[in-house]
Design an enzyme around this catalytic site. Structure first.
Site, PDB file in Angstrom:
ATOM      1  N   LYS A 136       8.211 -12.036 -14.915  1.00 31.30           N
ATOM      2  CA  LYS A 136       7.998 -12.068 -13.313  1.00 31.30           C
ATOM      3  C   LYS A 136       6.664 -13.098 -13.169  1.00 31.30           C
ATOM      4  O   LYS A 136       6.685 -13.657 -12.136  1.00 31.30           O
ATOM      5  CB  LYS A 136       7.764 -10.896 -12.838  1.00 31.30           C
ATOM      6  N   TRP A 189      -2.846  -2.712  -1.372  1.00 33.65           N
ATOM      7  CA  TRP A 189      -2.547  -3.956  -1.725  1.00 33.65           C
ATOM      8  C   TRP A 189      -2.966  -4.735  -0.828  1.00 33.65           C
ATOM      9  O   TRP A 189      -2.737  -4.874   0.609  1.00 33.65           O
ATOM     10  CB  TRP A 189      -0.640  -4.182  -1.575  1.00 33.65           C
ATOM     11  N   ASN A 197      -1.971   2.217   5.961  1.00 28.57           N
ATOM     12  CA  ASN A 197      -1.136   0.950   5.421  1.00 28.57           C
ATOM     13  C   ASN A 197      -0.901  -0.002   6.479  1.00 28.57           C
ATOM     14  O   ASN A 197      -0.770   0.705   7.653  1.00 28.57           O
ATOM     15  CB  ASN A 197       0.312   1.493   4.986  1.00 28.57           C
ATOM     16  N   GLY A 198      -0.852  -1.380   6.499  1.00 26.02           N
ATOM     17  CA  GLY A 198      -0.600  -1.965   7.607  1.00 26.02           C
ATOM     18  C   GLY A 198      -1.569  -2.979   7.786  1.00 26.02           C
ATOM     19  O   GLY A 198      -2.788  -3.052   7.309  1.00 26.02           O
ATOM     20  N   CYS A 257       0.796  -1.189   0.028  1.00 29.82           N
ATOM     21  CA  CYS A 257      -0.173  -0.136   0.001  1.00 29.82           C
ATOM     22  C   CYS A 257       0.815   1.204   0.021  1.00 29.82           C
ATOM     23  O   CYS A 257       1.849   1.334   0.513  1.00 29.82           O
ATOM     24  CB  CYS A 257      -0.716   0.051   1.184  1.00 29.82           C
ATOM     25  N   ARG A 270       5.292  -0.339  -6.837  1.00 28.21           N
ATOM     26  CA  ARG A 270       5.323  -1.137  -5.456  1.00 28.21           C
ATOM     27  C   ARG A 270       4.301  -2.275  -5.489  1.00 28.21           C
ATOM     28  O   ARG A 270       4.215  -3.278  -4.748  1.00 28.21           O
ATOM     29  CB  ARG A 270       4.909  -0.340  -4.089  1.00 28.21           C
ATOM     30  N   LYS A 297      19.613 -18.783  -8.867  1.00 29.36           N
ATOM     31  CA  LYS A 297      19.850 -17.154  -8.831  1.00 29.36           C
ATOM     32  C   LYS A 297      21.152 -16.855  -9.600  1.00 29.36           C
ATOM     33  O   LYS A 297      20.693 -15.917 -10.308  1.00 29.36           O
ATOM     34  CB  LYS A 297      20.002 -16.784  -7.335  1.00 29.36           C
ATOM     35  N   HIS A 312      28.666 -39.843  -8.281  1.00 23.14           N
ATOM     36  CA  HIS A 312      27.910 -41.157  -9.297  1.00 23.14           C
ATOM     37  C   HIS A 312      28.133 -40.307 -10.880  1.00 23.14           C
ATOM     38  O   HIS A 312      27.055 -40.833 -11.719  1.00 23.14           O
ATOM     39  CB  HIS A 312      26.707 -41.420  -8.760  1.00 23.14           C
ATOM     40  N   GLU A 336      18.524 -23.510  -5.049  1.00 20.63           N
ATOM     41  CA  GLU A 336      17.990 -22.162  -5.112  1.00 20.63           C
ATOM     42  C   GLU A 336      19.307 -21.180  -5.349  1.00 20.63           C
ATOM     43  O   GLU A 336      19.124 -20.497  -6.257  1.00 20.63           O
ATOM     44  CB  GLU A 336      17.292 -21.908  -3.925  1.00 20.63           C
ATOM     45  N   GLU A 391      20.205 -17.309 -13.433  1.00 20.41           N
ATOM     46  CA  GLU A 391      19.323 -16.492 -14.102  1.00 20.41           C
ATOM     47  C   GLU A 391      19.625 -15.105 -14.379  1.00 20.41           C
ATOM     48  O   GLU A 391      18.983 -14.441 -15.042  1.00 20.41           O
ATOM     49  CB  GLU A 391      17.890 -16.696 -13.289  1.00 20.41           C
TER      50      GLU A 391
HETATM   51  C1  F6R Z   1      13.279 -17.233  -9.949  1.00 21.39           C
HETATM   52  C2  F6R Z   1      11.746 -17.175 -10.068  1.00 21.39           C
HETATM   53  C3  F6R Z   1      10.922 -18.113 -10.815  1.00 21.39           C
HETATM   54  C4  F6R Z   1       9.525 -18.215 -10.157  1.00 21.39           C
HETATM   55  C5  F6R Z   1       8.627 -19.444 -10.851  1.00 21.39           C
HETATM   56  C6  F6R Z   1       7.260 -19.525  -9.821  1.00 21.39           C
HETATM   57  O1  F6R Z   1      13.868 -16.519  -9.250  1.00 21.39           O
HETATM   58  O2  F6R Z   1      11.410 -16.289  -9.737  1.00 21.39           O
HETATM   59  O3  F6R Z   1      11.594 -19.514 -10.592  1.00 21.39           O
HETATM   60  O4  F6R Z   1       9.713 -18.859  -8.863  1.00 21.39           O
HETATM   61  O5  F6R Z   1       8.301 -18.938 -12.103  1.00 21.39           O
HETATM   62  O6  F6R Z   1       6.583 -18.260  -9.911  1.00 21.39           O
HETATM   63  P1  F6R Z   1       5.532 -18.221  -8.749  1.00 21.39           P
HETATM   64  O7  F6R Z   1       5.904 -18.335  -7.356  1.00 21.39           O
HETATM   65  O8  F6R Z   1       4.841 -16.874  -9.095  1.00 21.39           O
HETATM   66  O9  F6R Z   1       4.547 -19.329  -9.048  1.00 21.39           O
END
Ligand code: F6R
Length: 609
Positions: A604, A74, A100-101, A2, A27, A486, A505, A482, A489
């Site tokens: 995203k 939000w 907000n909050g 928010c 945001r 990171k 293996h 993970e 990507e």
């Molecule tokens: C990696 C990343 C992606 C998401 C994946 C699932 O940094 O962001 O691997 O984790 O596309 O996305 P959500 O969580 O939105 O279903």
């Protein structure tokens, strides 16, 4: 999350507020609204969707207002909708607020207002309660009414209020949520964030916790919790607008990495009451449902899938139920064995990932009970699930997920604890110790973040490498995946993660002189095994970055460089150990000149197959 913008002066409140709200769009929000003085009454315009929807409504009328408050919402309490959007007003429309909050004790206040004052509520929000509360205390002086109201309010919030009978005044309060006041010429401002005001002012007051600020066109008065006026130094903002949106961080990813202590704190504390008991408000799954499950599927994609891997260990250990973790794109076409004794957990930051959504629908069709762990309120995954466990990461803007992952982990631990407690497969002492350990994580995470300069130095040494391996055992294996994701990507380095015991293996064939191996060795019970795996790669010439708990200095005998995380129980190290890996990926990508917040080929929210 928010956003708040308020204005008092001779200019057009409407234009200035809309302009400020637009600066907060990055945001993330789902609705917006504005309340303004319309000569003897307060008018409110608000709607779901983009600010352009609000502008379309406002463009149909001539508005000559000089005082107003605006908001981007939000959703937390109540789905995104016109009626749940802010501002909210009391029954006769003489008071309007934006908030907000979270007001934590809103149910108690709401019930009291309904019973003693026969107040009816229009929205599902906690925020509307505040407008009514101030309304009943209002007796001609807005700040007095606000002071009385905040005495009854519990929670974390930034609040901004206007009253019909005092048209040239805004009263605002900060309690654990950001608030600033902008110093104009013949006008003044209030906002939740600096970017909202940068076009108009560079001189601001940073409002501190538990302070109330009274803003008029020619004055800004700040009061402490004892209602004493306090003097505040003026803060001059010299960031450019772009940096301001990122709170001065060079990228959203770095900002979001630093927001993790807060996200983790919020995710835990919204589910734990003052006695340390887990409260699952809004989750309908009963004790007999939990006892009925004989299998759990955790299904997700990418980073969310990696959170599921950690969730598997936690649920199996605490609730004694077999758990399968699967990527959604495979699950949906596999004809998996799912029935009405299956708990299906979908994890998704966006709640819109098509593969996850399709897998969820498939599981539902076969009779599973669906619990989702989601960040975006009202998203498709959330709407189609039987129960939703929200993460409190706040909007995640950078494509590379960071704070969503750690808050997802926190949810998985809480779900596992809850299931174990309900089934009686963990005892009271274990439960209490675990909750206490989780509560210590935000502070420990601050310590991890303080190592940023060290990680940046390490990145300088590594950024020219084209191959990096990540290895670990138990929960460390999940974090290795993970860390590796990171890195690849955002830096486009070829990176590979593997369970450390599996190396021999086949994959060990790729280790040669100076190959970089990041070895996670945070598990006490597997520490010696990891030292052996490190020796195996060292023997083939690898350059090893070890990651271990403080106190396990033996790793320095094997590794070329070591990163430490604070001591904690083995099960929850992923909440800490992933963070140096996120920072390492970030600084390596930065040194390679990559577009960190928008890596090539990635989106995203992945709404295609
Ligand atoms: C990696 C990343 C992606 C998401 C994946 C699932 O940094 O962001 O691997 O984790 O596309 O996305 P959500 O969580 O939105 O279903």
């Amino acid at each position: 999350m928010c956003g708040i913008v308020g204005y008092v002066g001779n200019g057009s409140a409407r234009e200035i507020i809309i302009d400020g709200l637009k600066k907060l769009e990055y945001r993330g929000y789902d609705s917006s609204g504005i309340a303004f003085d319309a000569g003897g009454k307060i008018e409110i315009r608000k709607c779901q969707g983009r600010i352009s929807n609000l502008e379309a409504i406002l463009s149909k009328e001539t508005i000559d207002a000089h005082t107003g408050i605006g908001h981007t919402r939000w959703a937390t309490h109540g789905a995104p909708s016109d009626v749940n959007a802010h501002p909210h007003a009391n029954s006769d429309g003489s008071i309007a607020i934006v908030h907000n909050g979270i007001l934590e004790n809103y149910i108690e206040i709401k019930e009291w207002l309904a019973k003693d004052y026969e107040i009816t509520f229009k929205s599902e929000t906690d925020s509307e309660v505040i407008a009514h509360l101030i309304g009943i205390y209002y007796d001609g002086n807005l700040e007095d009414a606000v002071f009385k109201a905040i005495d009854r309010m519990r929670g974390a919030y930034a609040l901004c209020v206007v009253a019909k009978d005092e048209p040239d005044k805004i009263v605002a309060v900060r309690k654990d949520a950001p608030l600033i006041a902008g110093i104009g010429h013949g006008c003044n401002f209030i906002a939740s964030d600096i970017p909202a005001l940068l076009k108009y002012v560079r001189e601001i007051y940073l409002i501190e916790n538990n302070e109330t600020v009274v803003v008029t066109a020619d004055n800004i008065k700040i009061y402490n919790a004892d209602r004493q006026e306090v003097k505040r130094d003026v803060f001059h903002v010299n960031w450019d607008a772009d940096a301001a949106e990122k709170d001065g961080y060079s990228h959203f990813m770095l900002k979001e990495i630093h927001e993790q202590p807060k996200g983790i704190y919020e995710t835990l504390h919204r589910r734990i009451d003052e006695n340390g008991e887990i409260v699952l408000d809004g989750i309908k799954m009963t004790k007999s449902d939990i006892e009925n499950f004989n299998k759990v599927y955790i299904v997700a994609c990418g980073t969310a899938y990696h959170a599921g891997l950690v969730g598997k260990s936690a649920i199996e250990k605490m609730a004694h139920i077999p758990v399968e973790v699967e990527v959604a794109s495979e699950f949906r076409y596999r004809d998996p064995f799912v029935d009405d004794k299956t708990l299906f957990i979908a994890i998704s930051q966006s709640g819109e990932t098509l593969d996850t959504l399709a897998a969820l629908r498939e599981a539902k069709r076969k009779g599973a009970r669906v619990l989702s762990v989601v960040n975006v309120v009202g998203s498709s995954v959330a709407r189609e699930s039987d129960d939703v466990f929200y993460t409190w990461a706040g909007p995640e803007i950078a494509v590379a997920s960071t704070k969503a992952y750690t808050t997802q982990l926190m949810c998985m631990y809480i779900i596992a604890l809850y299931m174990g407690r309900t089934k009686g497969t963990i005892d009271e002492a274990y439960y209490k110790e675990f909750i206490n350990e989780l509560a210590l994580i935000p502070d420990k995470l601050e310590k991890v973040l303080a190592d940023e300069p060290k990680i940046e130095e390490l990145a300088k040494q590594l950024y020219r490498n084209e191959h990096v391996f990540f290895i670990g055992r138990g929960p460390d294996a999940g974090v290795s995946y993970e860390g590796s994701l990171k890195l690849k990507e955002i830096s486009y380095i070829n990176s590979f993660a593997i369970a450390a015991g599996e190396l021999k293996h086949g994959t060990i064939a790729l280790i040669e002189q100076d190959t970089v191996v990041v070895a996670l060795a945070t598990q006490d019970r597997l520490f010696e095994k990891m030292l052996s795996n490190i020796q195996e790669v060292k023997a083939r010439g690898a350059y090893v970055i070890g990651l271990a708990k403080e106190g396990n200095a033996d790793i320095e005998k094997q590794a070329d460089k070591t990163i430490y995380i604070p001591q904690c129980i083995d099960e929850i190290t992923p909440l800490l150990s992933v963070v140096p890996l996120q920072m390492l990926a970030y600084y390596i990508a930065k040194l390679r000149g990559c577009d960190i917040d928008k890596p090539k080929n990635l989106a995203k929210s992945v709404t295609v197959e």
